[in-house]
Enzyme design. Structure first.
Site, short mmCIF file in Angstrom:
data_model
loop_
_atom_site.label_atom_id
_atom_site.label_comp_id
_atom_site.label_asym_id
_atom_site.label_seq_id
_atom_site.Cartn_x
_atom_site.Cartn_y
_atom_site.Cartn_z
N TYR A 25 -0.11 -2.79 2.00
CA TYR A 25 -0.02 -1.59 1.18
C TYR A 25 -1.44 -1.20 0.74
CZ TYR A 25 5.04 -2.45 0.64
OH TYR A 25 6.37 -2.63 0.86
N SER A 26 -1.56 -0.01 0.20
CA SER A 26 -2.90 0.39 -0.26
C SER A 26 -3.40 -0.56 -1.34
CB SER A 26 -2.89 1.83 -0.77
OG SER A 26 -1.96 2.00 -1.82
N GLU A 27 -2.49 -1.06 -2.19
CA GLU A 27 -2.86 -2.10 -3.17
C GLU A 27 -1.72 -3.07 -3.40
OE1 GLU A 27 -5.83 1.08 -4.15
OE2 GLU A 27 -3.67 1.18 -4.49
N THR A 28 -2.09 -4.28 -3.77
CA THR A 28 -1.17 -5.33 -4.21
C THR A 28 -1.73 -5.89 -5.51
OG1 THR A 28 -0.50 -5.93 -1.96
CG2 THR A 28 -0.24 -7.62 -3.66
N HIS A 72 -2.00 3.78 -9.53
CA HIS A 72 -0.60 3.46 -9.27
C HIS A 72 -0.31 1.96 -9.40
CE1 HIS A 72 -0.98 2.09 -5.03
NE2 HIS A 72 0.31 1.79 -5.09
#
Length: 299
Positions: free
Chosen positions: A44-47, A76
């Site tokens: 994902y774009s971030e974790t 987000h």
């Protein structure tokens, strides 16, 4: 070592919209290299990794990883992590109030929990840094990166400029919603336009007069491995900070921002900025999140 996780779609109340996020619990003691590997596995774009706070007055230490690096702050991930924590009702043996405090590299991030009938339905972060405005970026460089004619980049209110409330982005206003729809990231131009390449990420936006909507936005960062992002809270926070500096007098400007529409992952970001005499004094970004998956992984 077994870790638990939940994934959520953030800035939406509909599964498979918004911006996906993985929230991982139980990673205490794991080195940064392992956290980075787990983030790459989710892709994902971030974790985020929720860890015990260093200061017991705070709710948690939250580490945010993109697929490439640890992030000092991001929008987000805070909104979604707060929702997941809020749904649990307690963390590290302590019940939660109406605000959680996350320790991050950029500072302590407060996130307010909105409840309806006792259930958390939305979360709103306050940016950890005051809005800062940096150098301007030539409009022709921005247009080249977006595959547009330079006339589509309007400078009536401000030239394209780098702004930040914890993470810097190039902020560029386009002429209208049609220009937003036409924008297409040109990776080669992101790399060879010097002022753009130094930052790497463009949030373009247009003011609109639509029911329940004030702004349409898109965020491109292909040389950061993000061709397009469906909802970028930190970039929209920077945008709110910039817009606050353009207001006269004192008050609070509120904007409803649509992002991710062209990707098929529509998002609704609610932004607010307190402003006084051309200065943005506080920026808030919020929205809804929806649970998608739960499970466990081997650490």
């Amino acid at each position: 070592m077994t870790l638990s996780f939940e994934t959520v779609d953030v800035f939406t109340d509909t599964r498979y919209g918004g911006n996906p996020l993985a929230v991982v619990f139980g990673a205490e003691g794991l080195p940064a290299e392992r956290l980075q590997q787990i983030a790459r596995e989710f892709n994902y774009s971030e974790t985020t990794f929720v860890l015990p706070p260093e200061d017991p007055a705070h709710t948690a230490r939250v580490r945010i990883f993109s697929t490439k690096r640890e992030m000092p702050f991001a929008g987000h991930p805070n909104v979604g992590t707060a929702a997941v924590v809020g749904w649990r009702g307690e963390l590290f043996g302590r019940p939660l109030g109406d605000t959680v405090l996350f320790e991050e590299i950029a500072g302590v991030v407060p996130v307010a929990l909105t409840r309806e009938g006792g259930a958390v339905t939305a979360t709103t972060l306050t940016a950890p840094e005051a809005f800062s405005r940096h150098q301007e970026v030539p409009a022709d460089q921005v247009a080249a990166c977006l595959g547009l004619d330079v006339s589509a980049v309007t400078t009536a209110r401000h030239a394209p400029v780098i702004g930040s409330v914890g993470l810097p982005f190039i902020l560029a206003e386009l002429s209208d919603a049609q220009a937003i729809r036409r924008a297409t990231p040109v990776t080669a131009r992101f790399a060879d336009q010097p002022e753009v390449a130094a930052n790497g990420a463009i949030l373009c936006y247009a003011r609109v007069a639509e029911p329940d909507l004030d702004i349409r936005a898109r965020m491109f960062a292909p040389i950061r491995n993000v061709a397009e992002d469906p909802a970028t809270g930190s970039a929209c926070g920077a945008l709110m900070g910039l817009l606050g500096t353009l207001e006269t007098g004192s008050g609070t400007l509120r904007q409803r921002i649509a992002q991710g529409v062209e990707m098929g992952r529509p998002s609704l970001i609610r932004g607010a900025v307190d402003h006084a005499d051309g200065t943005s004094t506080a920026v808030r970004i919020g929205g809804r999140s929806v649970r998608v998956m739960t499970g466990s992984i081997e650490g």
